[in-house]
Design a protein around this motif. Structure first.
Motif, PDB file in Angstrom:
ATOM      1  N   LEU A 115       5.181   4.608   5.685  1.00  0.00           N
ATOM      2  CA  LEU A 115       4.860   5.640   6.671  1.00  0.00           C
ATOM      3  C   LEU A 115       4.242   5.014   7.918  1.00  0.00           C
ATOM      4  O   LEU A 115       4.584   5.400   9.038  1.00  0.00           O
ATOM      5  N   ASP A 116       3.359   4.062   7.719  1.00  0.00           N
ATOM      6  CA  ASP A 116       2.729   3.383   8.857  1.00  0.00           C
ATOM      7  C   ASP A 116       3.758   2.615   9.685  1.00  0.00           C
ATOM      8  O   ASP A 116       3.594   2.458  10.887  1.00  0.00           O
ATOM      9  N   GLU A 138       7.730  11.312   7.051  1.00  0.00           N
ATOM     10  CA  GLU A 138       6.964  11.946   5.979  1.00  0.00           C
ATOM     11  C   GLU A 138       7.896  12.861   5.197  1.00  0.00           C
ATOM     12  O   GLU A 138       8.832  13.436   5.751  1.00  0.00           O
ATOM     13  N   GLU A 172       6.150  18.077   0.407  1.00  0.00           N
ATOM     14  CA  GLU A 172       5.222  18.030  -0.732  1.00  0.00           C
ATOM     15  C   GLU A 172       5.988  17.758  -2.023  1.00  0.00           C
ATOM     16  O   GLU A 172       7.114  18.232  -2.185  1.00  0.00           O
ATOM     17  N   CYS A 183      14.826   4.504   4.613  1.00  0.00           N
ATOM     18  CA  CYS A 183      14.010   5.709   4.408  1.00  0.00           C
ATOM     19  C   CYS A 183      14.486   6.835   5.324  1.00  0.00           C
ATOM     20  O   CYS A 183      14.592   7.984   4.909  1.00  0.00           O
ATOM     21  N   PHE A 237       8.459  11.633  -2.930  1.00  0.00           N
ATOM     22  CA  PHE A 237       7.951  10.307  -2.598  1.00  0.00           C
ATOM     23  C   PHE A 237       9.102   9.308  -2.551  1.00  0.00           C
ATOM     24  O   PHE A 237      10.193   9.574  -3.055  1.00  0.00           O
ATOM     25  N   TYR A 238       8.843   8.182  -1.887  1.00  0.00           N
ATOM     26  CA  TYR A 238       9.822   7.091  -1.812  1.00  0.00           C
ATOM     27  C   TYR A 238       9.618   6.144  -2.991  1.00  0.00           C
ATOM     28  O   TYR A 238       8.490   5.887  -3.412  1.00  0.00           O
ATOM     29  N   THR A 280       0.828  -1.201   0.000  1.00  0.00           N
ATOM     30  CA  THR A 280       0.000   0.000   0.000  1.00  0.00           C
ATOM     31  C   THR A 280       0.861   1.249   0.000  1.00  0.00           C
ATOM     32  O   THR A 280       2.032   1.220   0.388  1.00  0.00           O
ATOM     33  N   ASP A 281       0.282   2.357  -0.403  1.00  0.00           N
ATOM     34  CA  ASP A 281       1.014   3.617  -0.466  1.00  0.00           C
ATOM     35  C   ASP A 281       1.555   4.052   0.891  1.00  0.00           C
ATOM     36  O   ASP A 281       2.593   4.680   0.969  1.00  0.00           O
ATOM     37  N   THR A 282       0.836   3.731   1.959  1.00  0.00           N
ATOM     38  CA  THR A 282       1.227   4.225   3.281  1.00  0.00           C
ATOM     39  C   THR A 282       1.983   3.190   4.113  1.00  0.00           C
ATOM     40  O   THR A 282       2.263   3.437   5.276  1.00  0.00           O
ATOM     41  N   LEU A 283       2.325   2.056   3.549  1.00  0.00           N
ATOM     42  CA  LEU A 283       2.978   0.991   4.312  1.00  0.00           C
ATOM     43  C   LEU A 283       4.251   1.481   5.005  1.00  0.00           C
ATOM     44  O   LEU A 283       4.434   1.251   6.199  1.00  0.00           O
TER      45      LEU A 283
END
Length: 99
Positions: A7-8, A13, A16, A65, A19-20, A2-5
């Protein structure tokens, strides 16, 4: 995935338009930080994933990250300091009292 994996799981973060991207490399996975452009994206910085140092692949990705985001912050700080220095371009007296 998922897109937020990431970050979760604890990845920082990003500003703006950033992205990773996780991609393979001949030495193993690499985490890239990329900036969106009108067409596609541009690589800003990257960090290698050292999976052997962590209990899971996800933990290793999050660490990479964090390293890449640290490099991004350092680059932005350097850029800010250079802009400040450019504002000081000019001629200056070589001795006290010189005009």
């Amino acid at each position: 995935m998922t897109d937020t994996l990431l970050l979760d799981a604890g990845a920082p973060e990003l500003p703006e338009e950033h992205f990773y991207r996780v991609k393979p490399d001949h030495l193993g996975p690499v985490v890239e930080i990329r900036r969106k452009r009108y067409l596609g994206s541009a690589l800003v910085t990257e960090a290698f994933v050292h999976a052997h140092l962590f209990p899971s692949g996800l933990a290793a990705l999050v660490d990479a990250c964090r390293k890449a985001e640290g490099k991004l912050r350092e680059m932005e700080s350097d850029r800010r300091l250079r802009r400040e220095a450019v504002q000081l371009v000019g001629d200056y007296a070589g001795k006290s009292g010189d005009q």
